[in-house]
Design a protein around this motif. Structure first.
Motif, PDB file in Angstrom:
ATOM      1  N   LEU A 186     -23.301 -21.024  -3.256  1.00 28.77           N
ATOM      2  CA  LEU A 186     -23.434 -19.490  -3.032  1.00 28.77           C
ATOM      3  C   LEU A 186     -22.159 -18.764  -3.318  1.00 28.77           C
ATOM      4  N   THR A 187     -22.242 -17.800  -4.391  1.00 30.54           N
ATOM      5  CA  THR A 187     -21.319 -16.932  -4.661  1.00 30.54           C
ATOM      6  C   THR A 187     -22.067 -15.595  -5.404  1.00 30.54           C
ATOM      7  N   ARG A 188     -21.259 -14.531  -5.508  1.00 26.40           N
ATOM      8  CA  ARG A 188     -21.940 -13.280  -6.367  1.00 26.40           C
ATOM      9  C   ARG A 188     -21.033 -12.980  -7.457  1.00 26.40           C
ATOM     10  N   PRO A 189     -21.720 -12.461  -8.744  1.00 23.29           N
ATOM     11  CA  PRO A 189     -20.969 -12.186  -9.692  1.00 23.29           C
ATOM     12  C   PRO A 189     -20.256 -10.532  -9.657  1.00 23.29           C
TER      13      PRO A 189
ATOM     14  N   LEU B 144     -15.248 -17.677  -8.332  1.00 19.70           N
ATOM     15  CA  LEU B 144     -15.515 -18.624  -7.631  1.00 19.70           C
ATOM     16  C   LEU B 144     -14.187 -18.705  -6.707  1.00 19.70           C
ATOM     17  N   MET B 145     -14.383 -18.590  -5.422  1.00 21.87           N
ATOM     18  CA  MET B 145     -13.240 -18.436  -4.543  1.00 21.87           C
ATOM     19  C   MET B 145     -13.543 -19.205  -3.146  1.00 21.87           C
TER      20      MET B 145
ATOM     21  N   LYS C 262     -28.219 -14.088 -12.974  1.00 22.77           N
ATOM     22  CA  LYS C 262     -29.021 -15.076 -13.220  1.00 22.77           C
ATOM     23  C   LYS C 262     -28.168 -16.517 -13.108  1.00 22.77           C
ATOM     24  N   VAL C 263     -26.989 -16.494 -13.448  1.00 27.60           N
ATOM     25  CA  VAL C 263     -26.024 -17.675 -13.091  1.00 27.60           C
ATOM     26  C   VAL C 263     -25.779 -17.847 -11.647  1.00 27.60           C
ATOM     27  N   CYS C 264     -25.480 -16.970 -10.823  1.00 27.94           N
ATOM     28  CA  CYS C 264     -25.590 -17.197  -9.335  1.00 27.94           C
ATOM     29  C   CYS C 264     -26.894 -17.482  -8.852  1.00 27.94           C
ATOM     30  N   THR C 265     -27.932 -17.021  -9.303  1.00 26.14           N
ATOM     31  CA  THR C 265     -29.163 -17.586  -8.834  1.00 26.14           C
ATOM     32  C   THR C 265     -29.390 -18.904  -8.990  1.00 26.14           C
ATOM     33  N   GLU C 266     -29.034 -19.491 -10.186  1.00 16.21           N
ATOM     34  CA  GLU C 266     -29.295 -20.799 -10.573  1.00 16.21           C
ATOM     35  C   GLU C 266     -28.530 -21.582  -9.795  1.00 16.21           C
ATOM     36  N   MET C 267     -27.285 -21.197  -9.601  1.00 15.32           N
ATOM     37  CA  MET C 267     -26.225 -21.839  -8.414  1.00 15.32           C
ATOM     38  C   MET C 267     -26.608 -22.002  -7.274  1.00 15.32           C
TER      39      MET C 267
END
Length: 435
Positions: free
Chosen positions: A397-400, A407-408, A386-391
């Motif tokens: 773009l990132t993945r959990p 964050l990289m 949900k956090v990554c979708t909001e981002m």
């Protein structure tokens, strides 16, 4: 005529993705990129918040790497490496050996031979098989055990999965795997060494940070102590620098920070700057020499890949290393590393943030339902997703990894871009956790 989105849903099976969810959403289809920015087919722009799964270093379409690949393509794209050779692979091997020995202050006999493969998993397969066969050549064939750490991740091929320790990823494949000696901490390893060292071929570790475990940091000094124990009990040390290599922890190699020289070192991900699949396993003169013999002795290392030593990949890797030198990348990273750390530290005050981890250009924020009690969100909440979708809605773009947000960013990221990534992450955590 079917759209690309329709075709994606009809034909593609994406890695590490629950396809039931995937088929219910509109896919992001990346069409182009430049620097730290990705663009999709609808013209939307996103900051590449995880370096395209931890691979991209200097940004997309870096002119020097792009040109090196174009120049090589005008000569030849690929030829077999089985008994043949090519100039880019030779030059890259020399460069990798020189780089490893100089940065790690290693003797000329250490990390002096390069075996190419395709990706991080295969680099680890090579290291595992080399270690096992080395002891056979040394007339110590009972050394068949590998010591590996809990929550380790070393890739998705069967040898790499065997030494991996993430139950979620690996449990389904247990019938196919070989047994390892699994440890959670150094005291357990020392006990195994005392009792079974003559059965151990090698110890395997991700130096400084366990990536797929959620960017979990090892205690400082653990790697150096591990090297000491391996030396004491005459056991090989395999360093999986697939994630950490090429500046990701702030130094060229993670082992450098604890003055450790491994016996075998696996490299991939950032090796080509994030352009092409290529991997390398570095090992010692002693290991290499143990495989030499008459043809009829069958001491050959019977392992290889069709695209081993691929010219395009090696040309990209050589250009990547030139960028490090010519653009003083590691020196220039220092200010960005400090900026990333300070921005991540500000997230500690958020009510559902239970831990923030940082090393070099790696950041991880772990979310909990109750951060004080460290009560995790249940999987059904899909909080990390949900956090990554909001981002994504706000251009990052990132993945959990579970409920840990990684964050990289690429090293080329500007302060303005990094600020946006951190602000979007902050707001996305607030938004997703307060619904």
């Amino acid at each position: 005529m079917r759209s690309l989105a329709d075709k994606d849903h009809r034909y593609i099976w994406h890695p590490f993705t629950q396809m039931k969810d995937r088929l219910a959403e509109e896919p992001v289809i990346i069409e182009s990129a430049e620097g730290a920015v990705l663009r999709d087919t609808a013209g939307r722009e996103y900051l590449d918040g995880n370096s395209s799964i931890w691979t991209n270093l200097h940004g997309h379409r870096h002119p020097k790497i792009t040109q090196a690949i174009k120049d090589q393509l005008d000569r030849i794209a690929h030829s077999s490496f089985l008994g043949l050779s090519n100039a880019p692979a030779i030059e890259l091997a020399e460069k990798l050996v020189t780089l490893a020995q100089s940065t790690l202050r290693a003797p000329r006999s250490a990390l002096s031979r390069v075996f190419y493969s395709d990706d991080g998993s295969t680099a680890m397969e090579v290291a595992i098989k080399m270690a096992l066969q080395y002891w056979q050549h040394r007339k110590q064939g009972k050394r068949t055990k590998f010591v590996a750490f809990a929550d380790a991740y070393h890739g998705d091929t069967l040898g790499a999965v065997s030494v991996g320790g993430i139950e979620l990823f690996h449990a389904a494949f247990k019938p196919l795997l070989f047994d390892v000696l699994r440890v959670g901490q150094l005291s357990e390893l020392e006990k195994i060494m005392q009792q079974q060292h003559d059965r151990v071929a090698a110890v395997v570790i991700e130096p400084l940070v366990q990536g797929a475990a959620g960017m979990r940091l090892w205690p400082r000094g653990l790697l150096a102590e591990l090297r000491r124990l391996c030396d004491q009990y005459n056991v090989l040390l395999i360093a999986d620098e697939v994630l950490t290599g090429f500046g990701r922890t702030g130094t060229m190699f993670a082992c450098e920070q604890e003055h450790v020289v491994p016996d075998l070192m696996a490299l991939s991900k950032g090796l080509t700057g994030g352009y092409l699949p290529l991997a390398a396993t570095l090992t010692t003169d002693e290991s290499f020499n143990s495989f030499l013999g008459d043809y009829a002795e069958y001491k050959t290392f019977f392992h290889g890949h069709c695209y081993t030593g691929n010219q395009l990949g090696c040309a990209a890797a050589l250009a990547n290393l030139r960028v490090f030198e010519e653009e003083r990348v590691l020196k220039n990273l220092e200010s960005r590393i400090a900026y990333l750390k300070s921005g991540l530290d500000r997230l500690r005050t958020l009510p559902h943030v239970g831990d923030v981890r940082h090393i070099g250009m790696i950041g991880a924020v772990e979310l909990f339902k109750d951060a004080v009690k460290k009560e995790p969100y249940p999987p059904a909440d899909k909080m990390g997703i949900k956090v990554c979708t909001e981002m994504r809605k706000h251009g990052v773009l990132t993945r959990p990894i579970g409920n840990t947000i990684v964050l990289m960013p690429p090293y080329c990221v500007t302060d303005e871009q990094l600020k946006k990534m951190l602000d979007v992450l902050h707001n996305a955590i607030n938004s997703a956790t307060t619904r």
